[in-house]
Design an enzyme around this catalytic site. Structure first.
Site, short mmCIF file in Angstrom:
data_model
loop_
_atom_site.label_atom_id
_atom_site.label_comp_id
_atom_site.label_asym_id
_atom_site.label_seq_id
_atom_site.Cartn_x
_atom_site.Cartn_y
_atom_site.Cartn_z
N THR B 15 0.83 -1.20 0.00
CA THR B 15 0.00 0.00 0.00
C THR B 15 0.86 1.25 0.00
N ASN B 42 -4.01 -12.29 2.86
CA ASN B 42 -3.78 -13.09 4.07
C ASN B 42 -5.11 -13.56 4.66
N CYS B 43 -6.04 -12.60 4.68
CA CYS B 43 -7.31 -12.84 5.38
C CYS B 43 -8.16 -13.87 4.64
N ILE B 279 13.40 6.32 8.65
CA ILE B 279 12.81 4.98 8.62
C ILE B 279 11.38 5.00 9.19
N TYR B 280 10.45 4.68 8.34
CA TYR B 280 9.05 4.59 8.75
C TYR B 280 8.73 3.14 9.07
N TYR B 428 -33.49 3.59 8.55
CA TYR B 428 -34.42 2.57 9.02
C TYR B 428 -35.48 2.22 7.98
N LYS B 436 -35.55 2.18 16.56
CA LYS B 436 -34.38 2.44 17.42
C LYS B 436 -33.39 1.32 17.13
C1 LIG Z 1 -3.43 -4.33 -3.73
C2 LIG Z 1 -2.78 -3.15 -3.04
C3 LIG Z 1 -1.39 -2.95 -3.51
C4 LIG Z 1 -3.64 -1.96 -3.39
O1 LIG Z 1 -3.17 -0.76 -2.80
P1 LIG Z 1 -3.85 0.63 -3.19
O2 LIG Z 1 -3.70 0.90 -4.62
O3 LIG Z 1 -3.39 1.66 -2.25
O4 LIG Z 1 -5.37 0.35 -2.81
P2 LIG Z 1 -6.70 0.26 -3.67
O5 LIG Z 1 -6.61 -0.66 -4.81
O6 LIG Z 1 -7.76 -0.03 -2.66
O7 LIG Z 1 -6.90 1.71 -4.23
C5 LIG Z 1 -7.04 2.77 -3.34
C6 LIG Z 1 -6.83 4.03 -4.11
O8 LIG Z 1 -7.81 4.14 -5.11
C7 LIG Z 1 -8.52 5.34 -4.98
N1 LIG Z 1 -9.87 5.03 -5.43
C8 LIG Z 1 -10.63 4.00 -5.02
N2 LIG Z 1 -11.76 3.98 -5.74
C9 LIG Z 1 -11.70 5.01 -6.60
C10 LIG Z 1 -12.58 5.51 -7.60
N3 LIG Z 1 -13.73 4.92 -7.86
N4 LIG Z 1 -12.19 6.60 -8.28
C11 LIG Z 1 -11.01 7.19 -8.03
N5 LIG Z 1 -10.14 6.75 -7.11
C12 LIG Z 1 -10.51 5.67 -6.40
C13 LIG Z 1 -8.37 5.75 -3.57
O9 LIG Z 1 -8.47 7.13 -3.42
C14 LIG Z 1 -6.98 5.25 -3.28
O10 LIG Z 1 -6.03 6.14 -3.79
P3 LIG Z 1 -5.12 7.05 -2.83
O11 LIG Z 1 -4.63 6.18 -1.73
O12 LIG Z 1 -4.05 7.54 -3.72
O13 LIG Z 1 -6.04 8.10 -2.37
C15 LIG Z 1 -2.71 -3.37 -1.52
O14 LIG Z 1 -3.96 -3.08 -0.94
C16 LIG Z 1 -2.39 -4.80 -1.19
O15 LIG Z 1 -1.31 -5.27 -1.41
N6 LIG Z 1 -3.37 -5.55 -0.68
C17 LIG Z 1 -3.21 -6.98 -0.44
C18 LIG Z 1 -2.63 -7.27 0.93
C19 LIG Z 1 -3.55 -7.01 2.04
O16 LIG Z 1 -4.04 -5.93 2.24
N7 LIG Z 1 -3.79 -8.07 2.85
C20 LIG Z 1 -4.62 -7.97 3.98
C21 LIG Z 1 -6.03 -7.95 3.63
S1 LIG Z 1 -6.55 -9.51 2.99
C1 LIG Z 2 -43.88 0.09 20.96
C2 LIG Z 2 -43.46 1.44 21.53
C3 LIG Z 2 -44.51 2.00 22.40
C4 LIG Z 2 -42.20 1.14 22.36
O1 LIG Z 2 -41.69 2.31 22.94
P1 LIG Z 2 -40.47 2.19 23.97
O2 LIG Z 2 -40.86 1.38 25.14
O3 LIG Z 2 -39.95 3.54 24.24
O4 LIG Z 2 -39.39 1.45 23.11
P2 LIG Z 2 -38.68 0.02 23.18
O5 LIG Z 2 -39.63 -1.09 23.32
O6 LIG Z 2 -37.75 0.01 22.03
O7 LIG Z 2 -37.85 0.09 24.52
C5 LIG Z 2 -36.87 1.06 24.67
C6 LIG Z 2 -36.50 1.13 26.12
O8 LIG Z 2 -36.00 -0.11 26.55
C7 LIG Z 2 -34.71 0.05 27.12
N1 LIG Z 2 -34.02 -1.17 26.78
C8 LIG Z 2 -33.93 -1.75 25.56
N2 LIG Z 2 -33.30 -2.92 25.68
C9 LIG Z 2 -32.99 -3.08 26.97
C10 LIG Z 2 -32.35 -4.10 27.73
N3 LIG Z 2 -31.91 -5.21 27.14
N4 LIG Z 2 -32.20 -3.92 29.05
C11 LIG Z 2 -32.66 -2.83 29.65
N5 LIG Z 2 -33.31 -1.84 28.99
C12 LIG Z 2 -33.45 -1.98 27.67
C13 LIG Z 2 -34.18 1.28 26.53
O9 LIG Z 2 -33.25 1.90 27.37
C14 LIG Z 2 -35.43 2.11 26.40
O10 LIG Z 2 -35.80 2.67 27.63
P3 LIG Z 2 -35.67 4.25 27.93
O11 LIG Z 2 -36.22 4.97 26.75
O12 LIG Z 2 -36.44 4.44 29.17
O13 LIG Z 2 -34.20 4.45 28.10
C15 LIG Z 2 -43.18 2.45 20.42
O14 LIG Z 2 -41.90 2.25 19.88
C16 LIG Z 2 -44.17 2.31 19.31
O15 LIG Z 2 -45.33 2.60 19.45
N6 LIG Z 2 -43.73 1.81 18.14
C17 LIG Z 2 -44.60 1.50 17.04
C18 LIG Z 2 -44.83 2.69 16.12
C19 LIG Z 2 -43.65 3.04 15.32
O16 LIG Z 2 -42.58 3.33 15.83
N7 LIG Z 2 -43.84 3.04 14.00
C20 LIG Z 2 -42.83 3.40 13.09
C21 LIG Z 2 -41.84 2.33 12.92
S1 LIG Z 2 -42.58 0.95 12.07
#
Ligand SMILES: CC(C)(COP(=O)(O)OP(=O)(O)OC[C@H]1O[C@@H](n2cnc3c(N)ncnc32)[C@H](O)[C@@H]1OP(=O)(O)O)[C@@H](O)C(=O)NCCC(=O)NCCS
Ligand SMILES: CC(C)(COP(=O)(O)OP(=O)(O)OC[C@H]1O[C@@H](n2cnc3c(N)ncnc32)[C@H](O)[C@@H]1OP(=O)(O)O)[C@@H](O)C(=O)NCCC(=O)NCCS
Ligand SMILES: Cc1cc2nc3c(=O)[nH]c(=O)nc-3n(C[C@H](O)[C@H](O)[C@H](O)COP(=O)(O)OP(=O)(O)OC[C@H]3O[C@@H](n4cnc5c(N)ncnc54)[C@H](O)[C@@H]3O)c2cc1C
Ligand SMILES: Cc1cc2nc3c(=O)[nH]c(=O)nc-3n(C[C@H](O)[C@H](O)[C@H](O)COP(=O)(O)OP(=O)(O)OC[C@H]3O[C@@H](n4cnc5c(N)ncnc54)[C@H](O)[C@@H]3O)c2cc1C
Lengths: 550, 550
Positions: B15, B42-43, B279-280, B428, B436
């Site tokens: 890189t 590697n990954c 040296i980096y 969402y 939420k």
């Molecule tokens: C293959 C390798 C040499 C590529 O290095 P790289 O060229 O820096 O990385 P990318 O191919 O992701 O390209 C990134 C560059 O493309 C640019 N870029 C990405 N998409 C772009 C787009 N659509 N248009 C313009 N520029 C784009 C980015 O800005 C970046 O350039 P910059 O760093 O100069 O800003 C290096 O990532 C490598 O050896 N990877 C294999 C090893 C490794 O990472 N192993 C662990 C993970 S499995």
């Molecule tokens: C159903 C409804 C009344 C629930 O309201 P709510 O009780 O505030 O919301 P939740 O059931 O998500 O619960 C959130 C609360 O639980 C708490 N909580 C969540 N997970 C928890 C956990 N594992 N342990 C302890 N507390 C937890 C949060 O802290 C939060 O409480 P707080 O606001 O007092 O801090 C309301 O969301 C509703 O009418 N929804 C339907 C309508 C709607 O949203 N439509 C659009 C989307 S389709």
């Protein structure tokens, strides 16, 4: 003992009620809902119609009975608040079933009445096969209509997020779906070239769509409904879903003299208080300054409504200690096989507001290309041309679109920049991402532009450049070039470029393009550092260009 | 013209080379790699062994030839740097194939030599069926061994992220897999009760594991390898993968007098410079202050290595203008059907470092429960007990675990708190999340603890409380209680609690629990506000308790 009244029993209202009770075991809490149900999953309604959600019960997250049992909140369904008497701190309530009216006093009042679907006065709009969708009762009607009439064809008017979800679900039921949309594109929060990706996808699903066209009339002829468009086109259909937008429910507020925004939203301050210190307002009906533009806006989304609910309850109980920061309209929809998401503001808004900006598009893969099933994404980000502060992002793809839009939204909302995108330390293993996540890549690519290492042009600017003084340079392979290229371009693959620099004129502007932008960038760097002074890269490469021009 | 030398041709080194070229078209760039390949994934190696990645070519992201063609970087594979001569700014290189040595001078030198697998001097460790996994050559060896010997049984020694990936992939090939791990749990970055979820999952896959046990010897008897453990247990196997950890490759650096950390990492400053200004150093071999603990740490992850690469190149070309902020070890692994992820530091580290903290566990669903296929997750977060600043998070579940850990990592890295989690404005729609998001819920639940609205106990504290002065109160339904409960608890369902308060003593400590913590929280709020002063909620509810005690 305090007495709290809540108007509206769904996303905003029910959340306020629930949190209020958790904060204050002793208070009297009454929640009024004029409809039949509370706490229903508005967002699930399209999927229930489409039989993806099979069990209607699942839509009802709470009932008046469960709310009473768990939270000791008194829920009054079929009770519409018809008047707010601010002076006496009381509301007038009408029992919708009996018509009776009564008065209820409050210490604090909460308004979460939502927004209602717009139904324009188009001739024929009252036809029984035309529906809007807001609540469970609306949904039951569509469902019953589908069961009774087995519609084969459907028209969806309005191609917003909900319109497209409906299109998908009706298609899923086997209907031939046509979409009618006034704008030149679907999904308004996207810019055109991003929407173009959705257009392509809809075509692969045999979904018909008519853009830049609106409905002028509906007319029933026999068993068939005729939909006439502005263009003169006629569509025969069996079912119509109107989803052209919503407007805030502000009648109560207006009549009570609460301050309204130009668009009709009820204005709230940072504590989510209206201009009456005893009346809080939240949800779809509320207007609040947009964190980026500063303009009063309504955000028609459930996430913000739910989060506001908790803030309102806290402010009621502890006396306005918690500030709301506004929402940037982070939204997402599954549209058939693809996922479409956006956050912040699009390019068109930045243009309208005459804010300085740069837009850049990148394409890549959902996870490491060497691991199976990596799928393509397109990501557009918008940022300040000098300091790189983020304005917005739009993303389309398959898995992981939600992840990236959430990450960008998180950075954006904290006032972050493209440099913060670079720093995102994502969890990487091959099934989930690449060593550089798309959000990092977006930040890197943007920085190259901000720092002047790369100049870009967009797909729609390229035509402005058509002149004698331009060279269009395709740096893809000859094979790719043959499969399709931009008219008038010359082809020198990037890997050959260093050896063929003398084929290019130094006194002309060079517009480079490749598939997605990456090889183009490398070519631009070679050229810029080899004595070519006016070199541009096509943002998003041929892929975006091709999607957008057709 | 500047001359840059790079030691190591993979994640970090390649890189740096790529970005260096993009920044400086004229420089001389030479990359030395002692192995056969550069830029390999590697990954992806475990997945290639497991036949999930079928095409070996896919592991090789670049070759010396492609690097030359695209980036004009001279790559010398089979060339090992054996000495750094800092005074003369030169390195001594040995051609691994010919044994010849030569010298190459530099203006700037980059060290990205990585880390090597630890191979302890256990008797029998040289057996040809025992492997470690670092590069493509190692992988080829395992692959060839599997093809030639068709092993039926495998032992994986060390249950870190890579060990578990290997276990999954060998299992995928049809082997009966046994895991041996010295610690009392798999996956060290997790706390015990989170690892317990992984233990449960491994059991469902018929993967055997031996915890708190280490290998004392390997012994070949006939066609079989006998693995003897400290406990005396013997495992017969056909194949062993050693994945007990890695150590920084620091020989060159040590001999050149570069400053090393106690663990052997080569210390870098914020510009990723070693104590020699020419040296980096980056990647697995580098030690850098951990953003949370401040302690010099090595981060053995590809994401940070890649990001550091870009910073190093920038600092070389523009003279140390870009600061590295450190990594918080955000990591993820697919372990059979579940996804396991972590970021920041775990509870055990906070304990060791004697830092004040609170830990809380929540459970929920990957997306809206009413939409099909929502799957459970468990999320633990760690934060400062007063200001709510985040220390770390661990999450286990199915889809969307990557999203949430990335979001929390982003907030954490910016020094954010539980309040920032609440504010995350996620996208969402029912297929992707809930109104939420889990990250919001984690923030809400944590705030209730920080603000004193709720006191919690953890699953392992509950036993400390067993005394006369305690009431253990199960607020789930009677049916849930019957399926399993904590010894000695009384059952009053939360929905009945308000009417049955008089059944509970006011002078005793009450420990409430429910399934996951939410109903328990509501019950605690009712009790606390009804005259019960010492009320605690079981964090993570019965679900975490049950997972952890068995
Ligand atoms: C293959 C390798 C040499 C590529 O290095 P790289 O060229 O820096 O990385 P990318 O191919 O992701 O390209 C990134 C560059 O493309 C640019 N870029 C990405 N998409 C772009 C787009 N659509 N248009 C313009 N520029 C784009 C980015 O800005 C970046 O350039 P910059 O760093 O100069 O800003 C290096 O990532 C490598 O050896 N990877 C294999 C090893 C490794 O990472 N192993 C662990 C993970 S499995
Ligand atoms: C159903 C409804 C009344 C629930 O309201 P709510 O009780 O505030 O919301 P939740 O059931 O998500 O619960 C959130 C609360 O639980 C708490 N909580 C969540 N997970 C928890 C956990 N594992 N342990 C302890 N507390 C937890 C949060 O802290 C939060 O409480 P707080 O606001 O007092 O801090 C309301 O969301 C509703 O009418 N929804 C339907 C309508 C709607 O949203 N439509 C659009 C989307 S389709
Ligand atoms: C079909 C559909 C799909 C959606 N999908 C998504 C999605 O995927 N993601 C997303 O984020 N958002 C989605 N939304 C939007 C989301 O549902 C709303 O933003 C959210 O419900 C707004 O909450 P609210 O409390 O302001 O209003 P609502 O949830 O609409 O609740 C308002 C309630 O107040 C009642 N009411 C109004 N006036 C009175 C009165 N005077 N007296 C008594 N009761 C009254 C109404 O009957 C209504 O039930 C969707 C909406 C719909 C309709
Ligand atoms: C099996 C496996 C799976 C992994 N999975 C993940 C994962 O899912 N997610 C994740 O984030 N990380 C993962 N990692 C870790 C990740 O690969 C490393 O963090 C990353 O590669 C480190 O980069 P590096 O440049 O420091 O070292 P390396 O990528 O190891 O490269 C160092 C190179 O330097 C060469 N070298 C060393 N000394 C010399 C010398 N003197 N002269 C010439 N060459 C030299 C070595 O031969 C080696 O090729 C995994 C690692 C392995 C081995």
């Amino acid at each position: 003992m305090s007495k709290y009244l809540i108007i509206g029993g769904v996303a905003g209202g029910a959340t306020v009620a629930a949190r209020l009770r958790r904060l204050d075991e002793q208070a009297e809490i009454i929640m009024f809902e004029r409809g039949a149900h509370i706490s229903y999953a508005n967002c699930g309604l399209p999927y229930y119609i489409g039989d993806v959600i099979k069990d209607r019960e699942k839509l009802l997250l709470q009932t008046p009975e469960s709310f009473k049992a768990r939270l000791n909140v008194e829920v009054r369904v079929f009770n519409e608040v018809v008047k707010i008497d601010r002076e006496n701190k009381a509301v007038v309530v009408r029992n919708v079933e009996t018509g009776e009216e009564y008065t209820e006093s409050y210490d604090k009042l909460v308004l979460s009445p939502g927004a209602e679907p717009i139904k324009p006065p188009i001739s024929g709009i009252k036809d029984p096969s035309i529906f809007t969708l807001r609540n469970v009762v609306d949904t039951d009607k569509v469902k019953a209509y589908c069961n009774d009439h087995q519609p084969k064809r459907a028209v969806v008017v309005g191609a917003g997020f909900i319109g497209l979800e409906m299109a998908e679900n009706l298609h899923h039921l086997g209907m031939k779906v046509s979409i009618v949309e006034m704008a030149k594109q679907v999904m308004a929060p996207l810019d055109y070239e991003m929407a173009a990706v959705v257009h392509q996808h809809l075509k692969t699903k045999q979904v018909e769509f008519f853009l830049k066209d609106g409905v002028t009339s509906f007319k029933r002829e026999g068993g068939v409904l005729n939909v006439t468009l502005q263009s003169g086109r006629q569509i025969e259909t069996d079912l119509v879903i109107l989803s052209i937008g919503v407007k805030p429910e502000n009648k109560l507020a207006r009549e009570a003299g609460l301050e309204l925004a130009p668009n009709g939203g009820i204005i709230a301050n940072e504590y989510l208080l209206s201009n009456d210190e005893n009346i809080y307002v939240l949800g779809d009906a509320m207007a609040f300054p947009h964190p980026i533009t500063g303009k009063l806006s309504n955000i028609y989304l459930a996430g913000p409504a739910n989060k506001q609910g908790r803030i309102v309850a806290d402010n009621i109980v502890s006396g306005n200690t918690r500030k709301y920061k506004g929402a940037i309209a982070t939204a997402i929809a599954k549209v058939f096989d693809i996922t479409v998401a956006s956050t912040g503001i699009p390019e068109k808004t930045l243009k309208n507001e005459m804010m300085p900006y740069t837009a850049n598009i990148i394409h890549g893969a959902s996870h490491a290309g060497y691991y199976p099933d990596a799928l393509p994404y397109t990501l557009k980000i918008l940022f300040h041309p000098e300091n790189g502060k983020l304005y917005g992002a739009q993303m389309i793809g398959y898995e992981g679109v939600d992840k990236r839009i959430d990450l960008i939204a998180t950075v954006l909302k904290q006032g972050g920049s493209i440099y913060d995108l670079q720093d995102i330390e994502h969890a990487y293993a091959p099934p989930f991402s690449s060593a550089k996540d798309p959000v990092n890549q977006a930040g890197f690519a943007a920085e190259n532009i901000v720092s002047g290492k790369l100049k870009i042009v967009s797909w729609d600017e390229i035509h402005n450049f058509h002149s004698e003084n331009i060279v269009l340079l395709d740096v893809r392979t000859a094979a790719e070039n043959e499969l399709g290229h931009i008219e008038g371009s010359v082809n020198i693959p990037v890997d050959d470029l260093r050896g063929r620099l003398d084929e290019l004129p130094k006194d002309k502007k060079i517009i480079v393009y490749c598939g997605v932008g990456l090889r183009g960038y490398i070519a631009c760097r070679i050229l810029t550092q080899s004595g070519f002074s006016e070199v541009y890269n096509l943002s998003g490469g041929y892929k975006t260009y091709e999607h957008s021009i057709c």
